[in-house]
Design a protein around this motif. Structure first.
Motif, PDB file in Angstrom:
ATOM      1  N   TYR A 240     -15.984   9.629  16.999  1.00  0.00           N
ATOM      2  CA  TYR A 240     -14.706   9.430  16.922  1.00  0.00           C
ATOM      3  C   TYR A 240     -14.112  10.519  18.423  1.00  0.00           C
ATOM      4  N   ASP A 241     -13.063  10.091  18.760  1.00  0.00           N
ATOM      5  CA  ASP A 241     -11.998  10.751  19.742  1.00  0.00           C
ATOM      6  C   ASP A 241     -11.103  11.967  19.370  1.00  0.00           C
ATOM      7  N   PHE A 242     -11.773  13.014  19.919  1.00  0.00           N
ATOM      8  CA  PHE A 242     -10.519  14.580  20.065  1.00  0.00           C
ATOM      9  C   PHE A 242     -10.236  14.742  21.031  1.00  0.00           C
ATOM     10  N   PHE A 243      -9.104  15.503  21.386  1.00  0.00           N
ATOM     11  CA  PHE A 243      -8.646  16.327  22.640  1.00  0.00           C
ATOM     12  C   PHE A 243      -8.582  17.117  22.667  1.00  0.00           C
ATOM     13  N   ASP A 244      -9.089  17.880  23.604  1.00  0.00           N
ATOM     14  CA  ASP A 244      -8.532  19.911  24.131  1.00  0.00           C
ATOM     15  C   ASP A 244      -7.837  20.038  23.586  1.00  0.00           C
ATOM     16  N   PRO A 245      -8.424  21.067  22.663  1.00  0.00           N
ATOM     17  CA  PRO A 245      -7.784  21.956  22.119  1.00  0.00           C
ATOM     18  C   PRO A 245      -7.148  23.646  22.896  1.00  0.00           C
ATOM     19  N   THR A 246      -7.334  23.987  24.142  1.00  0.00           N
ATOM     20  CA  THR A 246      -5.846  23.903  25.002  1.00  0.00           C
ATOM     21  C   THR A 246      -5.628  23.987  25.216  1.00  0.00           C
ATOM     22  N   GLN A 247      -5.466  22.184  25.448  1.00  0.00           N
ATOM     23  CA  GLN A 247      -4.283  22.186  26.021  1.00  0.00           C
ATOM     24  C   GLN A 247      -3.036  21.786  24.935  1.00  0.00           C
ATOM     25  N   LEU A 248      -2.872  22.933  24.324  1.00  0.00           N
ATOM     26  CA  LEU A 248      -2.075  23.312  23.040  1.00  0.00           C
ATOM     27  C   LEU A 248      -1.096  24.588  22.939  1.00  0.00           C
ATOM     28  N   LYS A 249      -0.765  24.741  23.020  1.00  0.00           N
ATOM     29  CA  LYS A 249       0.134  25.675  22.417  1.00  0.00           C
ATOM     30  C   LYS A 249      -0.147  26.519  20.901  1.00  0.00           C
ATOM     31  N   HIS A 250       0.177  27.619  20.806  1.00  0.00           N
ATOM     32  CA  HIS A 250      -0.210  28.027  19.595  1.00  0.00           C
ATOM     33  C   HIS A 250       0.722  27.762  18.439  1.00  0.00           C
ATOM     34  N   SER A 251       1.977  26.485  18.886  1.00  0.00           N
ATOM     35  CA  SER A 251       2.675  26.081  17.636  1.00  0.00           C
ATOM     36  C   SER A 251       2.438  24.513  17.823  1.00  0.00           C
ATOM     37  N   LEU A 252       1.309  24.087  17.910  1.00  0.00           N
ATOM     38  CA  LEU A 252      -0.009  23.465  17.767  1.00  0.00           C
ATOM     39  C   LEU A 252       0.890  22.645  18.882  1.00  0.00           C
ATOM     40  N   GLU A 253       1.826  22.349  19.557  1.00  0.00           N
ATOM     41  CA  GLU A 253       2.718  21.573  20.625  1.00  0.00           C
ATOM     42  C   GLU A 253       1.987  21.037  22.039  1.00  0.00           C
ATOM     43  N   SER A 254       2.288  19.605  22.163  1.00  0.00           N
ATOM     44  CA  SER A 254       0.908  20.047  23.483  1.00  0.00           C
ATOM     45  C   SER A 254       1.790  20.763  24.458  1.00  0.00           C
ATOM     46  N   LYS A 255       1.429  21.128  25.745  1.00  0.00           N
ATOM     47  CA  LYS A 255       1.452  21.998  27.064  1.00  0.00           C
ATOM     48  C   LYS A 255       1.785  21.305  27.661  1.00  0.00           C
ATOM     49  N   ILE A 256       1.748  19.505  27.646  1.00  0.00           N
ATOM     50  CA  ILE A 256       1.695  18.548  28.818  1.00  0.00           C
ATOM     51  C   ILE A 256       2.800  17.647  28.301  1.00  0.00           C
ATOM     52  N   ILE A 257       3.360  17.515  27.062  1.00  0.00           N
ATOM     53  CA  ILE A 257       4.837  16.307  26.568  1.00  0.00           C
ATOM     54  C   ILE A 257       5.034  16.662  25.363  1.00  0.00           C
ATOM     55  N   GLY A 258       6.177  17.206  25.544  1.00  0.00           N
ATOM     56  CA  GLY A 258       7.129  18.369  24.416  1.00  0.00           C
ATOM     57  C   GLY A 258       7.592  17.119  23.805  1.00  0.00           C
ATOM     58  N   GLY A 259       7.304  17.977  22.559  1.00  0.00           N
ATOM     59  CA  GLY A 259       7.565  17.353  20.828  1.00  0.00           C
ATOM     60  C   GLY A 259       6.341  16.701  20.615  1.00  0.00           C
ATOM     61  N   LEU A 260       5.039  17.216  20.860  1.00  0.00           N
ATOM     62  CA  LEU A 260       3.839  16.160  20.587  1.00  0.00           C
ATOM     63  C   LEU A 260       3.320  17.411  20.162  1.00  0.00           C
ATOM     64  N   PHE A 261       2.745  17.452  18.781  1.00  0.00           N
ATOM     65  CA  PHE A 261       1.940  18.520  18.308  1.00  0.00           C
ATOM     66  C   PHE A 261       0.918  17.373  17.763  1.00  0.00           C
ATOM     67  N   PHE A 262      -0.652  18.078  17.485  1.00  0.00           N
ATOM     68  CA  PHE A 262      -1.907  17.512  17.613  1.00  0.00           C
ATOM     69  C   PHE A 262      -2.604  18.823  15.878  1.00  0.00           C
TER      70      PHE A 262
END
Length: 626
Positions: free
Chosen positions: A345-367
């Motif tokens: 399955y696919d996963f996304f690089d978690p180093t692209q997240l803030k500690h809030s689990l919000e994406s650093k790239i797309i505001g308002g998108l959490f993983f």
């Protein structure tokens, strides 16, 4: 059709359910989108919750106002505390659950959560608002429904381009008999978010009527006061045993003959698998000298004959799996409901997240969950609660909810993900936490309940119960700190207990640190102590244990707090946006590359990045004038 919400949660697994209930309980108008409402919080693999370090996470979820602990207690069919022979920092609760009842208990919890709607559908496309900064705005489903939201939490588990393997056979799917999600990854990655592939597996399911239990060793559970929730009811379902037996050389011979057809070893699977939960074929290759491996047969529920064979995860051809199992005496006539299989399955690089689990790239998108490269229901649920809470906060423009490494295992988990990334499915262990003594399972409520109350996830009745417990624990500690102990009154009984007599008088609290002494046997030495222990009417034994652990390990706890406080000073030194790392030639090349990629918030986070050395940290501190 168009729908409008504050928070949209994609995926009804353990992460999604916790995210949705957390956001809704905080007052956000929330929608949970799931493919199948009859498989909410499905236990895709082992029907168990907790275990080493994982049990601590569940206690933390409960202390914060989450649901996993409550639902586990309602549906538990066996409970145990693991690592009892070690200190309390290592004690870890674990429960077997009734798989079907677990699903319906979660469904009931969702149905009775205000501000929460459920929509059965499959998300196909992420809608993003373009501008100076990317901003999430909604999704489109396979049925053409448009759902708009201020914040979105992605908890898609193993469904993103999922591919299942049994021998040479490959079938798209996110779970056995369930479809894969085929376009959502591409819709997300087109905005600059990077992805990878991982794999996991699950064992054969066995019909208990075909098992010779006389050739297996029984493993009963425990039925004392321990449970997962600090607030819910004690276990209600019948408690069932598990069973154990071993593989043997004949089993290994058959499996080795089939390795050429194993997707793991014939090149069919290229992605990364979990090191700490290996398939049976991986065990044979990794430990060729072993003539046997332990297996554990676990019930799936009170009303089913289905059993889970823990330790026999495999993707080998089904006929090889069955032939090998029949060489085990207890399984000589085994019948299976379905074979084991692997799934990529696919996963996304978690180093692209803030500690809030919000994406650093797309505001308002959490993983949250396996899409971040983790494995395990508990790790997923912990992330889900944090992501859901932060999604609700995001809608109102508040300060993100961040937990530090000395506050929770969930904080350790998230910091590891966003700081170090993953090169294999991440699983929590006690060894990952440098402040284990502060992160015990017995004191999760002391660490986190008030935080959950401030967020709005913990309701008033839970909060009031915690305050009553807190006061009851302190009464016991205060009594012991002031109760005098005279040598002439206790020395004979101390010797009878196997501990050294006193040379001088002391306080009762000074005796607690002795391994032979506990609060219950201390009542025979200290007048009035029994009355203090009897005072709480609710969760009496839990309160006594909490007080005893705090007193017995006070020195260790205080020492670890001092170390954590020192690290907090580095957490307070913000560095994000203050340096052009490429221009700092005094830093190593690897350090500059890692700092540019992670862009840490603080000096403390920078110090935890692999490849950033203590000398690099000293350079940054000097440049900051420290």
């Amino acid at each position: 059709m168009k729908l409008y919400y504050d928070v949209l949660v994609i995926g009804g697994g353990h992460a999604g359910c916790e995210a949705a209930t957390a956001a809704a309980n905080m007052g956000a108008k929330t929608c949970l989108v799931t493919m199948d409402m009859n498989k909410i919080a499905q236990m895709s693999c082992n029907p168990a919750v907790g275990g080493i370090a994982k049990g601590q996470i569940v206690r933390e979820i409960d202390a914060l106002g989450g649901q996993m602990g409550l639902i586990t207690d309602k549906t538990a069919i066996q409970f145990r505390i693991l690592n009892r022979s070690k200190g309390p920092a290592m004690w870890s609760p674990r429960a077997q659950c009734d798989r079907g009842k677990f699903i319906w208990a979660w469904r009931s919890a969702l149905d009775h959560t205000d501000n929460l709607d459920i929509w059965q559908d499959q998300v196909e496309e992420l809608l993003v608002e373009k501008g100076p900064n990317l901003q999430v705005k909604g999704v489109v489903t396979i049925w053409g429904t448009e759902i708009y939201a201020k914040a979105i939490v992605l908890t898609a588990g193993t469904f993103l381009n999922g591919l299942m393997h049994i021998g040479k056979k490959m079938i798209p799917g996110g779970r056995i008999a369930e479809p894969a999600v085929e376009h959502l990854t591409e819709s997300i990655c087109q905005h600059g978010i990077t992805m990878g592939r991982m794999k996991t597996g699950t064992p054969v399911r066995i019909d208990r009527r075909s098992v010779h239990f006389e050739d297996a060793e029984i493993q009963p559970g425990e039925n004392d006061f321990h449970q997962f929730s600090f607030f819910g009811e004690h276990r209600q379902l019948p408690q069932l045993p598990c069973w154990t037996f071993n593989t043997n050389e004949e089993v290994h011979r058959i499996l080795q003959g089939g390795i050429k057809d194993s997707p793991l070893y014939n090149g069919q699977i290229q992605s990364i698998g979990p090191r700490y939960c290996p398939s049976i074929e991986t065990k044979l290759v990794t430990f060729p000298e072993r003539t046997s491996h332990p297996l554990f047969l676990e019930p799936e529920g009170t009303d089913t004959n289905e059993m889970y064979l823990n330790g026999f995860s495999s993707s080998m051809p089904m006929e090889v799996q069955i032939e090998a199992l029949r060489k085990i005496p207890a399984l000589r006539d085994v019948k299976a409901y379905r074979p084991g299989y692997a799934i990529e399955y696919d996963f996304f690089d978690p180093t692209q997240l803030k500690h809030s689990l919000e994406s650093k790239i797309i505001g308002g998108l959490f993983f949250a969950g396996q899409v971040n490269g983790t494995t395990g229901y508990e790790e997923a649920a912990g992330q889900g609660l944090v992501a859901g809470a932060n999604a609700a906060i995001y809608c109102g423009g508040g300060t993100p909810f961040i937990m530090h490494r000395d506050e929770s295992y969930i904080g350790v988990l998230i910091d590891d993900l966003v700081t170090k990334g993953v090169d294999e499915p991440y699983r929590m262990f006690t060894s990952r936490a440098e402040y284990r003594i502060l992160l015990r399972q017995d004191d999760a409520d002391a660490r986190l309940t008030e935080k959950g109350y401030e967020l709005g996830i913990v309701k008033r009745d839970r909060y009031d119960w915690w305050m009553e417990k807190k006061e009851a624990v302190q009464r016991i500690i205060d009594f012991c700190a002031n109760a005098p102990v005279k040598t002439k009154d206790v020395n004979d009984r101390l010797e009878a207990m196997g501990t050294t007599p006193l040379r001088a008088g002391c306080k009762a609290i000074d005796l607690i640190s002795r391994p032979q002494i506990n609060l219950h046997n201390l009542t025979t030495l200290i007048p009035g102590l029994q009355e203090v222990l009897d005072a709480p009417t609710n969760r009496r034994e839990e309160i006594i244990e909490a007080a005893e652990v705090k007193m017995k390990y006070a020195g260790y706890i205080e020492r670890e707090k001092i170390i954590a406080d020192k690290m907090h000073r580095l957490e307070d030194i913000k560095i994000k946006g203050r340096f052009d790392y490429d221009s700092l030639q005094s830093l190593s090349i690897e350090c500059r590359q890692k700092l540019n990629r992670i862009n840490p918030e603080t000096i403390a986070q920078a110090s935890r990045i692999p490849g950033v050395s203590p000398s690099d940290i000293n350079v940054l501190l000097v440049l900051l004038g420290r």
